[in-house]
Scaffold this motif. Structure first.
Motif, PDB file in Angstrom:
ATOM      1  N   GLU A  70     -42.086  20.185  22.728  1.00  0.00           N
ATOM      2  CA  GLU A  70     -42.140  21.218  21.729  1.00  0.00           C
ATOM      3  C   GLU A  70     -41.224  21.069  20.490  1.00  0.00           C
ATOM      4  O   GLU A  70     -41.333  21.625  19.410  1.00  0.00           O
ATOM      5  CB  GLU A  70     -41.970  22.569  22.237  1.00  0.00           C
ATOM      6  N   SER A  71     -39.964  20.462  21.085  1.00  0.00           N
ATOM      7  CA  SER A  71     -38.983  20.416  20.166  1.00  0.00           C
ATOM      8  C   SER A  71     -38.882  19.285  19.059  1.00  0.00           C
ATOM      9  O   SER A  71     -38.589  19.538  17.987  1.00  0.00           O
ATOM     10  CB  SER A  71     -37.522  20.523  20.857  1.00  0.00           C
ATOM     11  N   THR A  72     -39.431  18.148  19.623  1.00  0.00           N
ATOM     12  CA  THR A  72     -39.468  17.169  18.597  1.00  0.00           C
ATOM     13  C   THR A  72     -40.889  16.248  18.713  1.00  0.00           C
ATOM     14  O   THR A  72     -41.536  16.389  19.879  1.00  0.00           O
ATOM     15  CB  THR A  72     -38.348  16.032  18.681  1.00  0.00           C
ATOM     16  N   THR A  73     -41.195  15.378  18.038  1.00  0.00           N
ATOM     17  CA  THR A  73     -42.157  14.474  18.192  1.00  0.00           C
ATOM     18  C   THR A  73     -41.863  13.461  19.301  1.00  0.00           C
ATOM     19  O   THR A  73     -40.913  12.815  19.132  1.00  0.00           O
ATOM     20  CB  THR A  73     -42.814  13.788  16.881  1.00  0.00           C
TER      21      THR A  73
ATOM     22  N   SER B 147     -36.720  19.581  15.242  1.00  0.00           N
ATOM     23  CA  SER B 147     -37.645  20.478  15.200  1.00  0.00           C
ATOM     24  C   SER B 147     -37.470  21.542  14.061  1.00  0.00           C
ATOM     25  O   SER B 147     -36.503  21.574  13.686  1.00  0.00           O
ATOM     26  CB  SER B 147     -38.128  21.286  16.375  1.00  0.00           C
TER      27      SER B 147
ATOM     28  N   GLU C  78     -35.022  23.838  14.866  1.00  0.00           N
ATOM     29  CA  GLU C  78     -33.659  23.552  15.106  1.00  0.00           C
ATOM     30  C   GLU C  78     -33.047  23.459  13.585  1.00  0.00           C
ATOM     31  O   GLU C  78     -31.710  23.665  13.383  1.00  0.00           O
ATOM     32  CB  GLU C  78     -33.797  22.180  15.629  1.00  0.00           C
TER      33      GLU C  78
END
Length: 96
Positions: free
Chosen positions: A5-8, A15, A18
């Protein structure tokens, strides 16, 4: 918030949540991470004057303003629709 969910997956980037939570100025390594760059590459680009956004040199340290970083990434914090993303509304625990 999970890693997916935070980065690819497979990237070193940050993200949107962030990025929007960053302070007014960040160190070069943090700015580089937003661009998916490592520490060495970030410093090499800054020394060559080729970092993707304006860099401030303060003594031996490099700093990047949040506004310049977001602008270089094509993000306008005033145009971000947080109502469509629970993770942006309530922080990392909101999406859980």
């Amino acid at each position: 918030m999970t890693r997916s969910e935070s980065t690819t997956p497979g990237t070193k980037g940050m993200s949107l949540a962030e990025l929007l939570a960053l302070p007014a100025a960040v160190d070069l390594v943090t700015a580089g991470r937003a661009w998916g760059l490592g520490r060495t590459k970030s410093h090499d680009l800054a020394r060559a004057g080729e970092f993707p956004c304006p860099v401030l040199r303060l003594g031996n340290a490099y700093r990047v303003t949040r506004a310049d970083l977001l602008r270089s990434l094509g993000i306008d914090p005033l145009q971000v629709d947080t109502s469509r993303s629970p993770a942006l509304e309530g922080g990392p625990d909101a999406a859980a």
